[in-house]
Design an enzyme around this catalytic site. Structure first.
Site, PDB file in Angstrom:
ATOM      1  N   GLU A  37      -9.510  -7.692   1.807  1.00 57.74           N
ATOM      2  CA  GLU A  37     -10.497  -8.426   1.055  1.00 57.74           C
ATOM      3  C   GLU A  37     -10.986  -9.755   2.319  1.00 57.74           C
ATOM      4  O   GLU A  37      -9.805 -10.235   2.857  1.00 57.74           O
ATOM      5  CB  GLU A  37      -9.884  -9.177  -0.083  1.00 57.74           C
ATOM      6  N   ARG A 263       6.803  -3.771   0.869  1.00 55.87           N
ATOM      7  CA  ARG A 263       6.211  -4.780   1.255  1.00 55.87           C
ATOM      8  C   ARG A 263       7.122  -5.696   2.301  1.00 55.87           C
ATOM      9  O   ARG A 263       8.224  -5.738   1.935  1.00 55.87           O
ATOM     10  CB  ARG A 263       5.865  -5.582   0.099  1.00 55.87           C
ATOM     11  N   LYS A 273      -1.748 -15.393   0.283  1.00 58.92           N
ATOM     12  CA  LYS A 273      -2.843 -16.293   0.507  1.00 58.92           C
ATOM     13  C   LYS A 273      -3.017 -17.614  -0.439  1.00 58.92           C
ATOM     14  O   LYS A 273      -3.598 -18.398   0.275  1.00 58.92           O
ATOM     15  CB  LYS A 273      -4.150 -15.133  -0.008  1.00 58.92           C
TER      16      LYS A 273
END
Length: 560
Positions: A37, A263, A273
Site C-alpha cells: 500500500e 511473518r 506502520k
C-alpha cells in the site's frame, strides 16, 4: 542481479509449489507479485516478503510484479510510491517494467461487483459500520443476516450505480458479498467488498467515490495480471477462502493460488506502520528515514548495504509461522559484508591533547598504515604524524585499574602505525581539575614496521595529528527500544520503552585526513569503534556527519 546464495531450493514454499505444479500444472509461466500500500515506507519485514516473492519467480523462471494496492485514497501518495520503487531497486529486486497500480483496474473491479450482484452473490447494505459489526457475530456465535440481504438484483444494481455517482454520503451504504453468516470463518460472513469514500485519489482524482476492499480487489488484480501464486504472510491464511470464493464466483480460468509464509518480527524493533507513524509524527525520531527505524530508508541512511540485508534474509531461511529473529543477526550480516572491503581509519571521538615533547616542533612525518588488516589488496595509505596529536580521552587514566593496558602516568603504549609513547606529565585545568593535556615522550627506535623487538607494550591506541585532523560530527546509534519486548501500541505508556540514549551525538570529533573526500553513503571502519557511514541527509556545506552502523563487537557470533 546475481544473488549471493540461492537457498530457494530449501524453502518450504518452493517444495510446496513444485509438488502442486507436478500434480496440477498451470498453462502459463510463474508470476508472483509484491503488493504494498503506498501509505508508508517499506521496512525490514517488507524485505522478507519481497525476497520470498522475487526468489520464487526467479526459481521457476518467471516474472516478478510490483503492484501498488492503492484502493484507499485517504492515506496514499506519490511520495510513498516513489520511495517504494527506489527501495526495491536499491535492495536488488528490480521488477523492471512490471510496475502496476490497482487503481488502473477500477473499471474491471466495478464490473466484477456488478457480476456478483447479477448472480445473486452480492447486495447493497444500509447497515451502519457499527451495525455490520454487531450483526457479524463472534467466534462462538453465528452472525445474523442483514435486513437488506434479500434486495432484488434490480434494486441492488440501481443502488450500486447511485453509489458510484456519489448520491449517498460516506458510510451510508456498502456492497457486501452474500456468502454465509453462520460460517466459522468470520471473513466469509458477508464481507464488505465496496465502500463509499468522498476523497480525492492521488492518481484517479475524483473519478471514483466508491472503492473496493482489499480482500475483493486483490484476487481480481492478481487474475488480471496473470499471477500464478499470490504469496502473502501468515495473517492472511484465514482470508484465503474469500480469495478463492471471489475467483470461483467470477469464473476465472486457472485462478491464482494463494499460499502463505511466516511473518518476520525482529527483537527490539517494531514494523507496525501505525506505531512507526506515531514515532514520526510525534517527533520521537527524525522522520521515516531515521537511522534507528527498521524502515529500509532508515537502514540505508544508517549505512546498511543491500547485500547485508539480503544475506540476513537468506540466513533466516523459510518461515512457516510468525517468528522473531534476534536483531544482532542483521548486525552480524553487515559486519561480514563490510569487514574485508572497507578502509579502516583512525577517529578520535572524545579528543585529549597530547604533546610529544621530544619530537621536532615543525616536523611532519608521513607514516604508511594498512587500509584493512584482513585484505592486503586494499593497500596502505599515508597518515601524517606530528608533535601534537589527539587520543581518545578514555584511553588515558591517572589511576588505572588492574588490566588497563592503555596510557597512564609513567607507562608506555603504542600509537597505531607509529611509535611507543610514555606519559611524563599530566596538565589540568586549575579551576575544574579536568585533564586538558598530556606531555609525553616517544622512542624513535620503536617505529612500526622496523621490526623493533627491544621491549613490548600491551596496548595499542589510535590517534590523529592535531594540525591535519578533520573535524566532524559522529552519531552513535543504539537500539531504539529498550529490552526485547515489543510495546503494546494501545498502551498509553508505550513511549516509556524508548531507549533514552538510542542516539548519542559526538560533536567535533577528530578524524585523520583520509576522510576529507568521503562521499554520501560511503562506508568506513573507525579503528576500535565500529563501522560508520556518511549521512547523506545531514552532511551539508562540507561538514561531515558519520553514522555508526554497528560496533565491532559481534554479539551474534557469541550467541551462535
Amino acid at each position: 542481479m546475481e544473488h549471493e546464495k540461492d537457498r530457494g531450493t530449501e524453502h518450504f514454499l518452493y517444495r510446496t509449489i513444485t509438488e502442486e505444479l507436478e500434480a496440477e500444472p498451470l498453462g502459463r509461466t510463474m508470476c508472483t507479485r509484491f503488493p504494498p500500500e503506498p501509505n508508508g515506507y517499506l521496512h525490514i519485514g517488507s524485505a522478507y516478503a519481497i525476497h520470498t516473492n522475487y526468489m520464487i519467480a526467479r526459481k521457476f523462471n518467471g516474472t516478478f510484479h510490483l503492484r501498488f494496492d492503492d484502493t484507499n485514497p485517504l492515506k496514499e501518495d506519490w511520495e510513498y510510491v516513489n520511495a517504494i520503487i527506489d527501495d526495491i531497486r536499491w535492495l536488488g529486486y528490480d521488477p523492471g517494467s512490471h510496475i502496476y497500480f490497482g487503481s488502473d483496474y477500477s473499471d474491471e473491479i466495478y464490473s466484477a461487483a456488478v457480476t456478483l450482484i447479477k448472480k445473486g452473490k452480492a447486495y447493497v447494505c444500509d447497515l451502519t459500520p457499527e451495525e455490520v459489526s454487531s450483526y457479524r457475530g463472534t467466534l462462538t456465535e453465528p452472525g445474523r443476516n442483514s435486513p437488506y440481504r434479500d434486495r432484488t438484483v434490480e434494486e441492488n444494481l440501481e443502488l450500486l450505480e447511485l453509489m458510484k455517482q456519489g448520491a449517498f454520503p460516506a458510510s451510508s451504504k456498502v456492497v457486501r458479498a452474500k456468502i454465509d453468516m453462520s460460517s466459522p470463518n468470520l471473513n466469509l460472513r458477508d464481507p464488505v467488498i465496496y465502500r463509499i469514500l468522498h476523497a480525492e485519489h492521488y492518481r484517479t482524482g475524483t473519478d471514483w467515490c466508491i472503492y473496493p476492499m482489499y480482500d475483493f480487489a486483490h484476487p481480481i488484480q492478481d487474475a488480471i495480471e496473470g499471477i500464478t501464486y499470490s504469496l502473502c504472510s501468515i495473517e492472511f491464511k484465514d482470508h484465503r477462502p474469500l480469495y478463492e470464493w471471489v475467483l470461483k464466483e467470477l469464473d476465472i480460468p486457472e485462478p491464482p493460488r494463494q499460499r502463505e509464509f511466516g511473518r518476520l518480527n525482529i527483537t527490539g524493533a517494531v514494523t507496525s506502520k501505525r506505531f512507526l507513524r506515531r514515532l514520526v509524527q510525534e517527533g520521537y525520531v527524525d522522520g521515516w528515514d531515521d537511522p534507528r527505524l527498521p524502515t529500509l530508508r532508515g537502514l540505508r541512511r544508517r549505512g546498511f548495504t543491500p547485500e547485508s540485508i539480503r544475506s540476513f534474509i537468506e540466513e533466516i531461511g523459510s518461515i512457516r509461522t510468525q517468528s522473531t529473529v534476534d536483531i544482532s543477526l542483521l548486525d552480524h550480516c553487515l559486519r561480514q559484508d563490510l569487514k574485508a572491503r572497507t578502509i579502516s581509519v583512525m577517529a578520535v571521538l572524545q579528543p585529549l591533547k597530547v604533546v610529544i615533547t621530544n619530537y621536532p616542533e615543525d616536523a611532519v612525518e608521513q607514516l604508511q598504515i594498512e587500509n584493512n588488516s584482513e585484505n592486503e589488496a586494499l593497500g596502505k595509505r599515508e597518515v601524517p604524524f606530528a608533535r601534537t596529536i589527539y587520543i581518545e580521552r578514555e584511553d588515558f587514566m591517572e589511576q588505572p585499574p588492574k588490566g588497563f593496558h592503555r596510557l597512564s602516568p609513567n607507562t608506555e603504549v603504542r600509537l597505531k602505525g607509529a611509535y611507543f609513547i610514555r606519559c611524563e606529565e599530566v596538565v589540568k585545568d586549575l579551576d575544574t581539575g579536568e585533564i586538558t593535556e598530556l606531555r609525553c615522550t616517544y622512542d624513535p627506535q620503536t617505529k612500526s614496521g622496523t621490526g623493533f623487538a627491544g621491549r613490548k607494550v600491551k596496548g595499542t591506541i589510535h590517534w590523529v595529528s592535531a594540525a591535519h585532523a578533520v573535524n566532524a560530527d559522529v552519531y552513535l546509534y543504539d537500539q531504539l527500544l529498550r529490552g526485547q519486548e515489543l510495546p503494546n501500541e494501545d498502551d498509553g505508556n508505550w513511549t516509556e520503552v524508548i531507549h533514552p540514549e538510542s542516539l548519542v551525538i559526538m560533536k567535533d570529533s577528530l578524524l585523520e585526513p583520509y576522510v576529507q573526500g568521503a562521499q554520501a553513503e560511503e562506508k568506513l571502519q573507525f579503528f576500535r569503534h565500529g563501522y560508520f557511514g556518511v549521512d547523506k541527509k545531514l552532511t551539508v556545506g562540507g561538514r561531515l556527519v558519520f553514522n555508526r552502523m554497528v560496533p565491532l563487537k559481534d554479539t551474534w557470533n557469541k550467541k551462535a
